[in-house]
Design a protein around this motif. Structure first.
Motif, PDB file in Angstrom:
ATOM      1  N   SER A 281      -5.628   1.258  -8.139  1.00 49.66           N
ATOM      2  CA  SER A 281      -5.846   2.281  -7.102  1.00 49.66           C
ATOM      3  C   SER A 281      -4.587   2.564  -6.294  1.00 49.66           C
ATOM      4  N   GLU A 309      -4.773  10.457  -1.360  1.00 51.32           N
ATOM      5  CA  GLU A 309      -5.791   9.503  -1.806  1.00 51.32           C
ATOM      6  C   GLU A 309      -6.462  10.084  -3.045  1.00 51.32           C
ATOM      7  N   ARG A 311      -8.554   8.241  -5.570  1.00 52.09           N
ATOM      8  CA  ARG A 311      -9.575   7.517  -6.335  1.00 52.09           C
ATOM      9  C   ARG A 311     -10.768   8.389  -6.701  1.00 52.09           C
ATOM     10  N   GLN A 346     -10.808   8.782   0.426  1.00 55.23           N
ATOM     11  CA  GLN A 346      -9.987   8.621  -0.775  1.00 55.23           C
ATOM     12  C   GLN A 346     -10.276   9.732  -1.785  1.00 55.23           C
TER      13      GLN A 346
END
Length: 614
Positions: A281, A309, A311, A346
């Motif tokens: 990540s 971000e 993810r 994220q």
């Protein structure tokens, strides 16, 4: 809300989670309006000719079926905002397709619409000229810049698509934005209006994609793909799926560029690829390069060190993947989640400040763990740490022009050799200036291994003229602040502290992959040494053991180990005069510890720092 029925006739506004056990049918002249929530359908979706599903304000649709059998001539509508003007690219992947046949169907830019009200949109206009444009009454998209990149390697292999409806489900595409201004606000509270440039709003209208989607890849080639669903996906699930890991390298590459460059000429572009690894990540931002007219990278240009971000890929997000072998990877419904856009979630569509709602009432932003995240894989996200893997990020300033960032990551289950937890750059190897982690005679920007204080990371430099490189640590995440980081010059034998200051080196033109390495120990200072020339203490990180050597067979009175808070975590008395001792450290936390030993021969306590990491 759960409906246990095969068919549900819907013409409602939905403000709560909604689950349909079976088929969801929306009849003619009816609609389902999903506001700031999600709907889960266990089977397929049937939209009658004038029926619609409207996903608004982060509304999302999840479906469980393995194969898509969605049908009907009705349409799902979902918004996404671009972040570029008429001179620059976003990478996209459509969540919908045409309604021509049963199941998933291809997409084309003529299926885009321009939002007018909550439920009404108007078809876009396409032009073959260079520039898209927007006004209060129309949105024009240039078909000249619609390209795909399929199992390819070179700039010349970009495939022009134009306005054709032939972008197969799961294929990504490039699209430039528009100039002008559209002050239309589709409904009260939506921010911003349909403005061009940094927030041009597009309405994806068509049949929603669902089910397992196959994406062809080839060894050492790149494919532009993305999130193909009208919901977010957990990108980690896709990149680490056991069916996919034999065919892709576990990395997603995101195009970043200088948005101040207003030109259609390739030689004026400045950009590069940020690197996201699905095992750790960890994201490292793009280094921006200039390009020649043939699309080849030239001199380094800049690096704004964007912080994105990645993810949870939001609706519409496109990215590159790199093949390990010829084959097919699969995007699956089990990769889908309900995750609202926002930095704290994220989930970002290539922007630093997201305008979408970021409310997550089930999540404590101060916690190390996720809150409840609705998903189709049965994952309890409350048991998953939302922080990236422990890592160290290092910046190298390339001849005072731009920065290359690379990451040293730590995972207990990573291999010593290369695997999918390691990531190459997306910028290729034929660069005039660069720095990198040199692993197995290849250039990487992410290296992942189990932590050991004895780890060594060779780094390389290249330059086509004499150049200056400045290297220093910029981030230590999840790693004890007591860990030192050095640049070791193997020619001179000097260790430079790059944790507390930058080190400058000047190199002649050429490639240097053998002279320098990153270490955590300074061989002139920090090797395990005899305590007062009589005792040796060190951590065997591989076997989770604290080892004490007692070569003079001193009579040991006490052996104590303290954590950094001063808490005594190990204590032994009257240990005798053995020459070797081993103590299990597998239950201790990852940190620097303090070893203290007293002997019957001396009133002095021997102390030493001991790193313990698993």
């Amino acid at each position: 809300m759960i409906l246990k029925m095969r068919k549900a006739v819907c013409y409602i506004l939905l403000f709560l989670p909604f689950y349909v056990k079976g088929q969801l049918y929306v009849k003619n002249n009816s609609f389902l309006y999903v506001d700031n929530q999600y709907i889960t359908v266990s089977s397929y979706l049937n939209l009658a000719p004038s029926a619609a599903v409207y996903l608004r304000n982060n509304g999302q649709l999840l479906q469980k079926e393995v194969a898509s059998t969605n049908e009907g001539l009705g349409q799902l509508s979902v918004y996404q905002e671009g972040t570029v003007n008429n001179f620059q690219y976003n990478y996209w992947c459509s969540p919908v397709g045409s309604t021509s046949t049963l199941g998933n169907n291809p997409f084309g830019i003529t299926l885009f619409q321009r939002p007018v009200t909550k439920t009404q949109s108007l078809p876009v206009v396409t032009t073959a000229s260079n520039n898209g444009s927007t006004t209060d009454t129309s949105l024009t998209i240039s078909s000249k810049w619609i390209y795909r990149f399929l199992s390819s390697e070179f700039y010349s292999q970009w495939l022009h698509t134009g306005a054709a409806i032939n972008i197969v489900t799961g294929q990504g595409f490039t699209m430039k934005g528009s100039s002008g201004f559209d002050s239309t606000q589709p409904y009260a509270g939506i921010v911003p209006n349909n403005a061009s440039g940094t927030s041009q709003r597009y309405d994806f209208r068509g049949r929603p994609n669902s089910g397992t989607i196959s994406i062809e890849v080839a060894a050492n080639k790149f494919t532009l793909t993305g999130n193909p669903y009208p919901s977010a996906i957990d990108l980690n699930l896709f990149l680490t799926d056991s069916e996919n890991t034999p065919f892709i390298d576990g990395t997603a590459l995101f195009w970043e560029h200088d948005k101040t460059v207003n030109s259609h000429v390739v030689s004026n572009y400045r950009g590069g690829y940020g690197v996201y690894n699905g095992s750790t990540s960890v994201y490292t931002p793009a280094t921006f390069y200039n390009y020649d007219i043939g699309g080849n990278q030239g001199t380094v240009a800049s690096n704004p060190l964007n912080s994105y971000e990645r993810r949870f890929s939001p609706i519409g997000q496109g990215f590159m993947i790199r093949g390990l072998a010829d084959g097919t990877v699969k995007m699956k419904n089990t990769h889908r989640v309900f995750r609202k856009e926002g930095f704290s979630n994220q989930s970002q569509f290539e922007r630093n400040a997201n305008t979408a709602s970021t409310s997550n009432p089930t999540e404590d932003n101060e916690s190390d763990f996720f809150g409840e995240i609705p998903n189709l894989a049965g994952i309890d996200y409350t048991q998953i740490n939302k922080k990236p893997a422990p890592h160290i990020k290092i910046n190298t300033l390339l001849n005072n022009q731009a920065i290359r960032q690379y990451a040293i990551c730590f995972l207990s289950n990573a291999t010593e050799g290369l695997d999918n937890a390691d990531s190459k750059s997306g910028d290729g190897t034929n660069l005039p200036f660069d720095s990198y982690l040199y692993l197995n005679q290849q250039e990487y920007v992410h290296s992942t291994m189990p932590f050991a204080v004895t780890n060594v990371y060779p780094i390389g430099f290249k330059c086509n003229t004499e150049a200056t490189f400045k290297i220093g640590v910029v981030e230590m995440c999840g790693v004890s602040g007591f860990l030192d980081v050095y640049l070791h010059d193997k020619v001179t034998g000097v260790y430079y502290d790059i944790k507390n200051s930058e080190q400058t080196i000047i190199l002649p033109a050429g490639t240097n992959n053998t002279r320098y390495e990153i270490t955590f120990l300074n061989a002139t200072l920090n090797v395990p040494e005899l305590l007062d020339s009589q005792l040796l203490g060190y951590s065997n990180l591989k076997d989770n053991l604290l080892v004490i050597k007692n070569p003079k067979n001193l009579e040991l009175n006490t052996i104590d180990l303290f954590d950094l808070s001063g808490k005594k975590v190990l204590h032994f008395k009257n240990m005798g005069s053995n020459s070797n001792y081993e103590f299990d450290t597998s239950l201790l936390g990852d940190s620097i510890h303090i070893l203290q030993i007293t002997t019957n021969e001396s009133k002095k306590a021997y102390t030493q720092k001991i790193p313990i990491f698993k």
